[in-house]
Design an enzyme around this catalytic site. Structure first.
Site, short mmCIF file in Angstrom:
data_model
loop_
_atom_site.label_atom_id
_atom_site.label_comp_id
_atom_site.label_asym_id
_atom_site.label_seq_id
_atom_site.Cartn_x
_atom_site.Cartn_y
_atom_site.Cartn_z
N LEU A 83 3.41 -8.09 4.34
CA LEU A 83 3.65 -6.77 4.90
C LEU A 83 2.57 -5.86 4.34
CD1 LEU A 83 7.53 -6.43 4.46
CD2 LEU A 83 6.31 -6.61 6.63
N ASP A 84 2.00 -4.99 5.18
CA ASP A 84 0.92 -4.14 4.67
C ASP A 84 1.49 -3.09 3.71
OD1 ASP A 84 1.75 -1.83 6.15
OD2 ASP A 84 0.68 -2.58 7.91
N GLN A 85 0.59 -2.37 3.06
CA GLN A 85 0.99 -1.46 1.99
C GLN A 85 2.00 -0.42 2.45
OE1 GLN A 85 -2.26 0.75 0.27
NE2 GLN A 85 -1.12 1.31 -1.56
N SER A 134 4.17 -0.69 4.85
CA SER A 134 5.38 -1.28 5.45
C SER A 134 6.36 -1.71 4.37
CB SER A 134 5.00 -2.47 6.33
OG SER A 134 4.14 -2.06 7.38
#
Length: 247
Positions: A115-117, A119
């Site tokens: 998951l990106d930062q 999210s």
């Protein structure tokens, strides 16, 4: 070469046994911390026969393949999904500081997908690379479900467009399912289901329709639900949950 005589690089072997990540193994090997049959090896690609009886040691201690462990984390927003960040940002491993399992420190675990930062939500971890590969397989892996807060009130035409998809930088970005959960005066929450994984796919897809993502929370992987797991907390997956994910 017969399958029984297949050879793999030493760093890959350490990673596949769940001892550490492949990049970390390469660093250990280069530093002279790893030996094979009593001899220090500094080549990460040093060949090891698959299924052979080579004795591998780290810092003089023979390694044993650890018990397989599979867990889920409710990832908080602001953490990077990586073991080490070159920019010094906090990573998801902060959530495991001091953690134990069966009265011992957690074994090395790798994120299953990411998951990106910005999210948050359900993020899987394990020390079983083959299982991780099945879960993240773009063709056969389970769907991922997200709840997404956006800065608009989408109508039916826009929701249909998200499912139909758009071309972006040579790739077709689309949702398997897109539906409205609830709406306020100026923003709304959508449920979006993806059946493939592309980098920042939901943000890029919505951005193509000039819609900004305010929050993005993964709430399910296949039939595994995030549920009421507190933010920043983790729990081990049960056998039934593993079987359902691997079905």
């Amino acid at each position: 070469m017969a399958a029984g005589n297949a050879r793999h690089g030493l760093a890959r072997v350490l990673s596949k046994r769940g001892v550490c990540s492949r990049s970390e193994a390469a660093r250990w090997i280069a530093a002279g911390r790893v030996s094979v049959d009593g001899r220090t090896v500094r080549d990460p690609e040093f060949p090891i026969i698959a299924g052979g009886n080579a004795r591998i040691a780290v810092d003089g201690r023979d390694i044993d393949e650890p018990a397989r462990l599979y867990l889920m984390l409710n990832k908080p927003r602001g953490l990077v999904t990586t073991a080490q960040d070159e920019r010094g940002r906090d990573t998801v491993y902060r959530c495991f500081d001091g953690a134990q399992w069966n009265n011992a420190p957690l074994p090395w675990l790798a994120p299953v997908g990411r998951l990106d930062q910005a999210s948050e939500g359900l993020l899987l971890f394990c020390n079983d690379p083959e299982w991780a590969a099945r879960i993240t397989d773009p063709q056969a892996g389970p769907d991922k479900t997200y709840h997404v807060q956006v800065d608009a009130i989408p109508d039916e035409a826009l929701l249909a467009g998200l499912v139909r998809g758009v071309e972006h930088e040579g790739a077709l970005l689309r949702a398997k399912v897109a539906r409205l959960l609830r709406a306020g005066e100026r923003n709304a929450w959508l449920e979006i289901v993806l059946d493939e994984g592309r980098n920042r796919q939901i943000r890029r897809l919505l951005g193509a329709f000039d819609i900004e993502v305010l929050r993005l929370v993964r709430v399910a992987v296949g039939g595994l639900l995030l549920g009421d797991l507190p933010k920043g907390q983790w729990r081990v997956l049960g056998e039934a949950e593993l079987a359902a994910l691997d079905a």
